[in-house]
Write a protein that holds these residues in place. Structure first.
Motif, PDB file in Angstrom:
ATOM      1  N   ASP A 243      14.781  -4.766   8.538  1.00 27.80           N
ATOM      2  CA  ASP A 243      16.102  -4.567   7.928  1.00 27.80           C
ATOM      3  C   ASP A 243      16.139  -5.216   6.550  1.00 27.80           C
ATOM      4  OD1 ASP A 243      16.891  -3.238  10.159  1.00 27.80           O
ATOM      5  OD2 ASP A 243      17.974  -4.926  11.061  1.00 27.80           O
ATOM      6  N   GLU A 244      16.795  -4.528   5.650  1.00 28.28           N
ATOM      7  CA  GLU A 244      16.988  -4.985   4.279  1.00 28.28           C
ATOM      8  C   GLU A 244      15.685  -5.002   3.465  1.00 28.28           C
ATOM      9  OE1 GLU A 244      19.375  -8.472   3.862  1.00 28.28           O
ATOM     10  OE2 GLU A 244      20.725  -7.919   5.495  1.00 28.28           O
ATOM     11  N   TYR A 245      14.639  -4.312   3.993  1.00 23.96           N
ATOM     12  CA  TYR A 245      13.384  -4.152   3.250  1.00 23.96           C
ATOM     13  C   TYR A 245      13.065  -2.658   3.153  1.00 23.96           C
ATOM     14  CZ  TYR A 245      12.463  -9.145   3.436  1.00 23.96           C
ATOM     15  OH  TYR A 245      12.542 -10.495   3.261  1.00 23.96           O
ATOM     16  N   GLY A 246      12.348  -2.301   2.104  1.00 22.55           N
ATOM     17  CA  GLY A 246      11.990  -0.897   1.932  1.00 22.55           C
ATOM     18  C   GLY A 246      10.671  -0.714   1.219  1.00 22.55           C
ATOM     19  N   LEU A 247      10.194   0.524   1.180  1.00 22.09           N
ATOM     20  CA  LEU A 247       8.939   0.866   0.510  1.00 22.09           C
ATOM     21  C   LEU A 247       9.163   0.952  -0.990  1.00 22.09           C
ATOM     22  CD1 LEU A 247       7.773   3.713   2.917  1.00 22.09           C
ATOM     23  CD2 LEU A 247       6.943   1.356   2.882  1.00 22.09           C
ATOM     24  N   THR A 248       8.289   0.336  -1.739  1.00 24.90           N
ATOM     25  CA  THR A 248       8.408   0.390  -3.200  1.00 24.90           C
ATOM     26  C   THR A 248       7.880   1.711  -3.758  1.00 24.90           C
ATOM     27  OG1 THR A 248       6.222  -0.563  -3.600  1.00 24.90           O
ATOM     28  CG2 THR A 248       8.072  -2.111  -3.302  1.00 24.90           C
ATOM     29  N   GLY A 249       7.164   2.441  -2.928  1.00 23.13           N
ATOM     30  CA  GLY A 249       6.545   3.680  -3.386  1.00 23.13           C
ATOM     31  C   GLY A 249       5.087   3.492  -3.764  1.00 23.13           C
ATOM     32  N   GLU A 250       4.644   2.244  -3.804  1.00 26.42           N
ATOM     33  CA  GLU A 250       3.241   1.970  -4.128  1.00 26.42           C
ATOM     34  C   GLU A 250       2.410   2.031  -2.855  1.00 26.42           C
ATOM     35  OE1 GLU A 250       0.566  -1.410  -6.373  1.00 26.42           O
ATOM     36  OE2 GLU A 250       2.149  -2.057  -5.028  1.00 26.42           O
ATOM     37  N   ILE A 251       1.460   2.949  -2.827  1.00 25.48           N
ATOM     38  CA  ILE A 251       0.503   3.023  -1.726  1.00 25.48           C
ATOM     39  C   ILE A 251      -0.827   3.471  -2.323  1.00 25.48           C
ATOM     40  CG2 ILE A 251       1.376   5.329  -1.140  1.00 25.48           C
ATOM     41  CD1 ILE A 251       0.352   4.776   1.743  1.00 25.48           C
ATOM     42  N   LYS A 252      -1.798   2.625  -2.242  1.00 23.59           N
ATOM     43  CA  LYS A 252      -3.082   2.932  -2.867  1.00 23.59           C
ATOM     44  C   LYS A 252      -4.228   2.452  -1.987  1.00 23.59           C
ATOM     45  CE  LYS A 252      -3.219  -1.300  -5.669  1.00 23.59           C
ATOM     46  NZ  LYS A 252      -3.342  -1.850  -7.037  1.00 23.59           N
ATOM     47  N   ALA A 253      -5.390   3.081  -2.220  1.00 17.19           N
ATOM     48  CA  ALA A 253      -6.587   2.725  -1.454  1.00 17.19           C
ATOM     49  C   ALA A 253      -7.669   2.264  -2.409  1.00 17.19           C
ATOM     50  CB  ALA A 253      -7.081   3.925  -0.653  1.00 17.19           C
ATOM     51  N   VAL A 254      -8.471   1.338  -1.952  1.00 18.70           N
ATOM     52  CA  VAL A 254      -9.644   0.881  -2.695  1.00 18.70           C
ATOM     53  C   VAL A 254     -10.848   1.002  -1.774  1.00 18.70           C
ATOM     54  CG1 VAL A 254     -10.743  -1.026  -3.922  1.00 18.70           C
ATOM     55  CG2 VAL A 254      -8.261  -0.718  -4.075  1.00 18.70           C
ATOM     56  N   SER A 311     -20.206   2.783   4.014  1.00 22.32           N
ATOM     57  CA  SER A 311     -19.499   2.430   5.243  1.00 22.32           C
ATOM     58  C   SER A 311     -18.239   3.261   5.430  1.00 22.32           C
ATOM     59  CB  SER A 311     -19.119   0.949   5.225  1.00 22.32           C
ATOM     60  OG  SER A 311     -18.132   0.687   4.222  1.00 22.32           O
ATOM     61  N   GLY A 312     -17.660   3.737   4.329  1.00 20.17           N
ATOM     62  CA  GLY A 312     -16.426   4.516   4.420  1.00 20.17           C
ATOM     63  C   GLY A 312     -15.176   3.677   4.597  1.00 20.17           C
ATOM     64  N   LYS A 313     -15.310   2.368   4.523  1.00 18.06           N
ATOM     65  CA  LYS A 313     -14.153   1.499   4.730  1.00 18.06           C
ATOM     66  C   LYS A 313     -13.328   1.364   3.454  1.00 18.06           C
ATOM     67  CE  LYS A 313     -16.257  -1.187   8.456  1.00 18.06           C
ATOM     68  NZ  LYS A 313     -16.709  -2.534   8.892  1.00 18.06           N
ATOM     69  N   ILE A 314     -12.004   1.424   3.614  1.00 16.73           N
ATOM     70  CA  ILE A 314     -11.088   1.230   2.498  1.00 16.73           C
ATOM     71  C   ILE A 314     -10.043   0.191   2.888  1.00 16.73           C
ATOM     72  CG2 ILE A 314     -11.359   3.562   1.593  1.00 16.73           C
ATOM     73  CD1 ILE A 314      -8.677   4.272   2.917  1.00 16.73           C
ATOM     74  N   VAL A 315      -9.410  -0.400   1.874  1.00 16.69           N
ATOM     75  CA  VAL A 315      -8.257  -1.272   2.099  1.00 16.69           C
ATOM     76  C   VAL A 315      -7.057  -0.579   1.480  1.00 16.69           C
ATOM     77  CG1 VAL A 315      -7.191  -3.496   1.621  1.00 16.69           C
ATOM     78  CG2 VAL A 315      -9.635  -3.370   2.147  1.00 16.69           C
ATOM     79  N   VAL A 316      -6.059  -0.291   2.309  1.00 17.30           N
ATOM     80  CA  VAL A 316      -4.839   0.379   1.861  1.00 17.30           C
ATOM     81  C   VAL A 316      -3.762  -0.672   1.626  1.00 17.30           C
ATOM     82  CG1 VAL A 316      -3.068   2.079   2.417  1.00 17.30           C
ATOM     83  CG2 VAL A 316      -5.435   2.426   3.174  1.00 17.30           C
ATOM     84  N   THR A 317      -3.178  -0.638   0.435  1.00 10.92           N
ATOM     85  CA  THR A 317      -2.092  -1.557   0.095  1.00 10.92           C
ATOM     86  C   THR A 317      -0.783  -0.777   0.018  1.00 10.92           C
ATOM     87  OG1 THR A 317      -3.593  -2.975  -1.161  1.00 10.92           O
ATOM     88  CG2 THR A 317      -1.231  -3.211  -1.610  1.00 10.92           C
ATOM     89  N   VAL A 318       0.216  -1.240   0.775  1.00 11.31           N
ATOM     90  CA  VAL A 318       1.535  -0.599   0.792  1.00 11.31           C
ATOM     91  C   VAL A 318       2.554  -1.585   0.230  1.00 11.31           C
ATOM     92  CG1 VAL A 318       3.286   0.549   2.193  1.00 11.31           C
ATOM     93  CG2 VAL A 318       0.861   0.707   2.838  1.00 11.31           C
ATOM     94  N   GLY A 319       3.273  -1.175  -0.813  1.00  7.92           N
ATOM     95  CA  GLY A 319       4.281  -2.043  -1.422  1.00  7.92           C
ATOM     96  C   GLY A 319       5.565  -2.062  -0.607  1.00  7.92           C
ATOM     97  N   ILE A 320       6.010  -3.242  -0.206  1.00 11.72           N
ATOM     98  CA  ILE A 320       7.263  -3.428   0.551  1.00 11.72           C
ATOM     99  C   ILE A 320       8.015  -4.583  -0.086  1.00 11.72           C
ATOM    100  CG2 ILE A 320       8.262  -4.048   2.789  1.00 11.72           C
ATOM    101  CD1 ILE A 320       5.781  -2.751   4.074  1.00 11.72           C
ATOM    102  N   ALA A 321       9.301  -4.379  -0.382  1.00 10.18           N
ATOM    103  CA  ALA A 321      10.095  -5.412  -1.056  1.00 10.18           C
ATOM    104  C   ALA A 321      11.527  -5.391  -0.522  1.00 10.18           C
ATOM    105  CB  ALA A 321      10.097  -5.164  -2.570  1.00 10.18           C
ATOM    106  N   PRO A 322      12.316  -6.479  -0.769  1.00 11.48           N
ATOM    107  CA  PRO A 322      13.723  -6.505  -0.310  1.00 11.48           C
ATOM    108  C   PRO A 322      14.533  -5.426  -1.023  1.00 11.48           C
ATOM    109  CG  PRO A 322      12.955  -8.700  -0.894  1.00 11.48           C
ATOM    110  CD  PRO A 322      11.918  -7.747  -1.384  1.00 11.48           C
ATOM    111  N   LYS A 323      15.466  -4.851  -0.312  1.00 11.12           N
ATOM    112  CA  LYS A 323      16.374  -3.885  -0.921  1.00 11.12           C
ATOM    113  C   LYS A 323      17.440  -4.629  -1.732  1.00 11.12           C
ATOM    114  CE  LYS A 323      15.986  -0.346   2.691  1.00 11.12           C
ATOM    115  NZ  LYS A 323      16.704   0.431   3.727  1.00 11.12           N
TER     116      LYS A 323
END
Length: 426
Positions: A243-254, A311-323
Motif C-alpha cells: 500500500d502507498e507504493y507503486g511501480l516507477t516504470g523502470e524495469i531493466k535486465a542486465v 549461463s543465460g542468467k540475468i538480474v532484473v531491476t524493478v523500480g518501486i517508490a512511495p506514491k
C-alpha cells in the motif's frame, strides 16, 4: 709333308693358345669386373612371430633394425640388374636369444649362385618383448578452427563412440584420450566426413606406434553449423507493491540481449526471449526489487545460446517508490445518487460546494491529473443492503462515495458524505 708342317713349332702354338685365352680372360674381366655395392632400405621379414604372440606378449623392433643396408659383391653386369626387391632379409624369432636379438639372414632371389658375397651391415635384429595390453576408450570429438562470421558449431555426432586398442603395455598405459578431430574453418553449412582416430598422452603429445592396433581406425563425424542472431529480453511483472507504493516504470535486465543460435527456420520464429511475468513478482514490495532469472529456461526448442559457456542468467531491476498524495475537491454536482427507494429523495447536508478527497499515485500520473473531470456515484440501494436496512427513514445517512479514477490513481482513504433522506412532496 703336311703333317710335318702341322707339328712344326707345336710348343709355340700351344703357348700362343694359352696366351690368347689368358688375354681373353683379361679382356672379359676388364669389361665386366667384380665390384661391390650397397643397397639400403631392405626390410627385414619377421618369421615365427606367433612364437611370442601366443604367449600373450608383443614384440617391438628396436633401433630401426628391421630395415637394413646390404653390401653385395658380384660382377658389374649382375650388380646393375639387382634392386632392393631382389634382396630378402629374414629374422626367425624362434632363434631369439636371451638378450633380445636374432641373427639376420640375407640372400638374393636372383643370381644367388653367381654373387660373390652378400652381407648385412646390421648383423642382428633387436626386439623388446613385453605384455600385450587391451583397453577401450571413449572417442572425444575435437573441433578446430572457426565457422564464418555469425555461425557457430552446434551438435556433434559420431557413428562410433568407443574404440578398442591393443599393444605394448608400456604404450597403452600412456594413452589419455582418443580423438576424432575435424576442422570447421570458414564453414557455414553442416559437415559430414570420415576422420582418422588419433591417440594422445596426458600432455597432449601424439602417440604413434605401429604395434598398436585399433578395432576401428576411422570414424564418421557429423558437425552441425548453426546461424546466430542477437535478440532482446522481454520483461513484465506480476503482483502489486505494498500500500502507498507503486511501480516507477523502470524495469531493466542486465544483460539486455543475448546472441542465440539455431537453424534458419528456428531463428525466424523468435524475435525476443520472453520472461513470464510470474518470475518477477512485486507483491508487497516497498522498494527497488532485484530478481535473478535464468533465461535459458525460456528458449524455444531448437534454440540455444551461441556461446556454449553462456549461463543465460540475468538480474532484473524493478523500480518501486512511495506514491505521492494529493488532495482534490469533488464538486457536489459531479456526484450522482442512484438506488433511492420509490417516493424518497436525497440531498446533501454539507453547505460546501464540494467534498475533499485524498488521492494517491506515482508523481507522473498526478502531474497531469485533472480533478474537474472526476465523476462520483452514491449507490444508496447497495448501502441499504450492506447495512441491512429494510425500510428507509427520513433521516441523515453517511454513505460511501465511489470515485471513477484513472488507472494507477487510488483513494488514500475511503470517501463518504452525509445525505438527508426525505419523502418526495407532490
Amino acid at each position: 709333308m703336311e703333317k710335318n708342317n702341322l707339328m712344326k713349332n707345336f710348343g709355340l702354338k700351344i703357348l700362343a693358345l694359352i696366351f690368347s685365352f689368358g688375354l681373353w680372360l683379361v679382356v672379359v674381366n676388364i669389361s665386366d669386373p667384380v665390384a661391390t655395392t650397397t643397397i639400403s632400405g631392405v626390410p627385414v621379414e619377421i618369421l615365427n612371430g606367433d612364437v611370442i604372440t601366443r604367449q600373450g606378449k608383443i614384440y617391438e623392433v628396436l633401433e630401426g633394425t628391421d630395415s637394413i643396408t646390404v653390401s653385395v659383391s658380384a660382377k658389374r653386369t649382375i650388380l646393375d640388374s639387382l634392386t632392393k626387391e631382389n634382396i630378402k632379409a629374414t629374422a626367425d624369432l624362434e632363434n631369439l636369444t636371451d638378450d633380445g636379438s636374432v641373427r639376420i639372414r640375407v640372400e638374393s632371389n636372383r643370381y644367388n649362385e653367381t654373387i660373390d658375397s652378400i652381407k648385412s651391415k646390421t648383423e642382428y635384429l633387436k626386439v623388446n618383448i613385453e605384455d600385450m595390453e587391451r583397453s577401450q576408450f571413449v572417442i572425444t570429438p575435437v573441433i578446430t578452427g572457426e565457422p564464418v562470421s555469425n555461425y557457430v558449431v552446434g551438435n556433434i555426432s559420431l557413428d562410433e563412440n568407443v574404440v578398442r586398442v591393443a599393444g605394448p603395455a608400456s604404450v597403452i598405459s600412456q594413452i589419455n584420450k582418443v580423438v576424432a578431430e575435424v576442422s570447421v574453418s570458414n564453414m557455414s553449412s553442416n559437415i559430414r566426413t570420415s576422420v582418422e582416430l588419433k591417440l594422445y598422452d596426458a600432455g597432449d603429445v601424439l602417440i604413434e606406434n605401429k604395434n598398436i592396433t585399433k578395432n576401428i581406425s576411422n570414424v564418421n563425424i557429423g558437425v552441425e553449423i548453426l546461424e546466430t542472431k542477437e535478440v532482446p529480453v522481454k520483461l513484465s511483472v506480476s503482483g502489486t507493491p505494498a500500500d502507498e507504493y507503486g511501480l516507477t516504470g523502470e524495469i531493466k535486465a542486465v544483460p539486455e540481449t543475448f546472441r542465440i543460435a539455431g537453424t534458419p527456420l528456428a531463428l525466424s520464429k523468435i524475435s525476443e526471449i520472453e520472461i513470464p511475468e510470474s518470475q518477477i513478482n512485486v507483491e508487497g514490495a516497498t522498494g527497488e526489487l532485484n530478481v535473478a532469472v535464468n533465461t535459458g529456461e525460456y528458449l524455444p526448442e531448437g534454440i540455444r545460446f551461441a556461446d556454449e559457456e553462456e549461463s543465460g542468467k540475468i538480474v532484473v531491476t524493478v523500480g518501486i517508490a512511495p506514491k505521492q498524495i494529493k488532495t482534490v475537491e469533488i464538486p457536489k454536482g459531479a456526484i450522482t445518487i442512484t438506488g433511492m427507494p420509490e417516493g424518497y429523495e436525497a440531498s446533501f447536508v454539507t453547505v460546501n460546494d464540494g467534498i475533499p478527497a485524498e488521492i494517491m499515485a506515482m508523481p507522473e500520473l498526478l502531474e497531469d491529473f485533472d480533478a474537474s473531470a472526476l465523476t462520483a456515484v452514491i449507490d444508496f440501494k447497495a448501502y441499504m443492503e450492506e447495512q441491512d436496512i429494510n425500510k428507509v427513514k427520513e433521516t441523515t445517512y453517511s454513505v460511501p462515495v465511489t470515485l471513477e479514477l484513472p488507472e494507477g490513481i487510488t483513494l488514500k482513504n475511503p470517501l463518504s458524505i452525509t445525505i438527508k433522506i426525505s419523502e418526495k412532496k407532490d
